[in-house]
Design a protein around this motif. Structure first.
Motif, PDB file in Angstrom:
ATOM      1  N   LEU A 201      41.299  36.937  41.173  1.00 39.64           N
ATOM      2  CA  LEU A 201      42.383  36.184  41.760  1.00 39.64           C
ATOM      3  C   LEU A 201      43.600  36.636  41.434  1.00 39.64           C
ATOM      4  CD1 LEU A 201      40.909  32.516  41.206  1.00 39.64           C
ATOM      5  CD2 LEU A 201      40.866  33.608  43.299  1.00 39.64           C
ATOM      6  N   ALA A 202      44.547  36.506  42.453  1.00 36.06           N
ATOM      7  CA  ALA A 202      45.952  36.686  41.939  1.00 36.06           C
ATOM      8  C   ALA A 202      46.878  35.430  42.045  1.00 36.06           C
ATOM      9  CB  ALA A 202      46.514  37.501  43.013  1.00 36.06           C
ATOM     10  N   TYR A 203      47.671  35.258  41.020  1.00 34.87           N
ATOM     11  CA  TYR A 203      48.392  33.850  40.602  1.00 34.87           C
ATOM     12  C   TYR A 203      49.915  34.280  40.820  1.00 34.87           C
ATOM     13  CZ  TYR A 203      44.125  31.943  38.466  1.00 34.87           C
ATOM     14  OH  TYR A 203      42.547  31.645  38.238  1.00 34.87           O
TER      15      TYR A 203
ATOM     16  N   ARG B   8      36.612  35.986  39.553  1.00 35.21           N
ATOM     17  CA  ARG B   8      36.758  36.200  41.253  1.00 35.21           C
ATOM     18  C   ARG B   8      37.982  37.267  41.516  1.00 35.21           C
ATOM     19  NH1 ARG B   8      34.950  31.041  43.563  1.00 35.21           N
ATOM     20  NH2 ARG B   8      33.942  30.009  41.782  1.00 35.21           N
TER      21      ARG B   8
ATOM     22  N   LEU C  51      41.862  28.811  34.186  1.00 35.06           N
ATOM     23  CA  LEU C  51      42.433  29.678  35.046  1.00 35.06           C
ATOM     24  C   LEU C  51      42.073  31.189  35.002  1.00 35.06           C
ATOM     25  CD1 LEU C  51      45.584  27.401  35.600  1.00 35.06           C
ATOM     26  CD2 LEU C  51      43.707  27.759  37.465  1.00 35.06           C
ATOM     27  N   GLN C  52      42.295  31.549  33.570  1.00 35.81           N
ATOM     28  CA  GLN C  52      41.952  33.122  33.125  1.00 35.81           C
ATOM     29  C   GLN C  52      40.532  33.494  33.543  1.00 35.81           C
ATOM     30  OE1 GLN C  52      43.914  32.768  29.204  1.00 35.81           O
ATOM     31  NE2 GLN C  52      45.528  34.363  29.988  1.00 35.81           N
TER      32      GLN C  52
ATOM     33  N   THR D 232      48.632  38.169  37.597  1.00 30.85           N
ATOM     34  CA  THR D 232      49.488  36.996  37.319  1.00 30.85           C
ATOM     35  C   THR D 232      50.920  37.103  37.262  1.00 30.85           C
ATOM     36  OG1 THR D 232      47.730  35.879  36.399  1.00 30.85           O
ATOM     37  CG2 THR D 232      49.693  34.821  36.065  1.00 30.85           C
TER      38      THR D 232
ATOM     39  N   LYS E 134      42.027  34.580  47.674  1.00 28.43           N
ATOM     40  CA  LYS E 134      42.423  36.050  47.002  1.00 28.43           C
ATOM     41  C   LYS E 134      43.641  35.522  46.196  1.00 28.43           C
ATOM     42  CE  LYS E 134      40.874  39.563  50.543  1.00 28.43           C
ATOM     43  NZ  LYS E 134      41.498  40.550  51.240  1.00 28.43           N
TER      44      LYS E 134
ATOM     45  N   GLN F 254      40.076  33.734  37.115  1.00 31.61           N
ATOM     46  CA  GLN F 254      40.665  35.064  37.337  1.00 31.61           C
ATOM     47  C   GLN F 254      39.784  36.293  37.218  1.00 31.61           C
ATOM     48  OE1 GLN F 254      44.270  36.103  35.652  1.00 31.61           O
ATOM     49  NE2 GLN F 254      45.201  36.530  37.769  1.00 31.61           N
ATOM     50  N   GLU F 255      39.293  36.285  36.196  1.00 34.89           N
ATOM     51  CA  GLU F 255      38.335  37.474  35.677  1.00 34.89           C
ATOM     52  C   GLU F 255      36.996  37.522  36.612  1.00 34.89           C
ATOM     53  OE1 GLU F 255      38.872  40.020  33.604  1.00 34.89           O
ATOM     54  OE2 GLU F 255      40.934  39.451  33.292  1.00 34.89           O
TER      55      GLU F 255
ATOM     56  N   GLY G  40      44.494  40.630  41.661  1.00 35.63           N
ATOM     57  CA  GLY G  40      44.128  40.192  40.423  1.00 35.63           C
ATOM     58  C   GLY G  40      45.373  40.047  39.219  1.00 35.63           C
TER      59      GLY G  40
END
Length: 325
Positions: free
Chosen positions: A210-212, A208, A201-202, A47, A178, A205-206, A45
């Motif tokens: 996601l890690a970026y 799902r 993108l943000q 970035t 992920k 991320q919230e 989660g």
């Protein structure tokens, strides 16, 4: 990483060289060290921003993390598993969990395929779902990234740059990854479109978790999206820490120079001038010293003889002999 987050991805001492000159029989006799001893972590989660000039090695790091480029040495651990040791079916299975969004959306989209097929292609490759399910999944993803239902039947050249980047993002989401490497995803877009894509993108991320890894040379975007930031110079990370701390109290002279180069919209706002000269290159004989020394206004004799290692300074890390002075 965010406090309490475990490392989803960990890179350890990555090294990647490319032949610079070949001798007799085509054997390489000189190399450029695109990545030279890079270690970093990305939490679930989180970035992590990765910044530096063109040619610093940022994109090569991103490509190594998703197995598009093989390093000469090092490790990449994903959920504790060494990605570089995986082959065949095991690698294909793991690839579902990490994806990449490229800088040039037009160059990464097949011009002969309809958008629906582009987005559904990862599902087809991994043999997931029926044709109907793949079609419905592609339609749902296109809707989520802000494209109309009619977009599915069009070709990439019929869209604007921002819309094509949305298609690339939808494709990256198809397998529910992920972790996503974002390789300068907004640098080729207009400023107003950049904001829209960054907000998308943000939001994703919230939703799902996601890690970026957000690769960029635009520091203003990195400051907005990243929890931590790593600064690269000539294949090495020279500063790493929480974004707010790095931007407010940069420890490395290269970081200070990058921040000083950011345009200030208020002409009356006082600015600190940080002058660096020359180009991003390694001078002969400086392999054992600091690579930034030829351009650094603070460089001394020790800088030219001894390569600095990353040291901790209250939660930040910097590879500079003069840091903390």
């Amino acid at each position: 990483m965010r406090e309490g987050n475990q490392a989803l991805l960990e890179a350890r001492d990555l090294v990647c060289r490319f032949p610079l000159r070949r001798g007799l029989w085509g054997k390489p006799v000189a190399y450029v060290h695109a990545v030279d001893g890079v270690s970093l972590t990305v939490g679930a989660g989180e970035t992590l921003g990765l910044v530096g000039e063109t040619g610093s090695g940022k994109t090569t790091v991103g490509r190594i993390l998703v197995r598009l480029q093989e390093p000469d040495s090092g490790q990449v651990l994903f959920d504790g598993q060494d990605l570089l040791a995986l082959k065949g079916k095991d690698l294909r299975q793991r690839r579902r969990q990490f994806q990449i969004v490229f800088q040039d959306p037009m160059g990464s989209l097949n011009p002969r395929m309809r958008v629906r097929d582009i987005v559904a292609e990862p599902l087809l490759i991994h043999k997931l779902g029926t044709p109907r399910e793949r079609k419905d999944r592609a339609a749902a993803l296109l809707d989520r990234v802000g494209l109309s239902a009619s977009a599915a039947d069009k070709y990439p050249h019929e869209f604007s740059g921002g819309q094509r980047q949305r298609i690339g993002i939808a494709r990256a989401l198809a397998l529910n990854p992920k972790f996503i490497v974002l390789d300068e995803p907004v640098s080729a877009l207009d400023v107003s479109v950049q904001a829209q894509v960054v907000n998308l993108l943000q939001d994703l991320q919230e939703e799902r978790g996601l890690a970026y890894l957000f690769i960029a040379h635009g520091l203003q975007v990195v400051a907005h999206v990243s929890g931590r930031v790593a600064v690269m110079y000539l294949g090495r990370i020279v500063e790493l820490g929480p974004t707010e701390a790095v931007f407010e109290r940069p420890l490395h002279p290269y970081t200070r120079a990058l921040l000083a180069s950011v345009p200030e919209p208020d002409p009356d706002c006082p600015r600190t001038s940080v002058l660096i000269q020359g180009e991003l290159t390694v001078e002969p004989g400086l392999r054992g010293g600091c690579r930034f020394a030829p351009r650094c206004p603070l460089a001394g004799e020790r800088c030219r003889l001894e390569e600095p290692l990353l040291r901790n300074f209250d939660g930040q890390q910097a590879a500079c002999h003069r840091a903390g002075e």
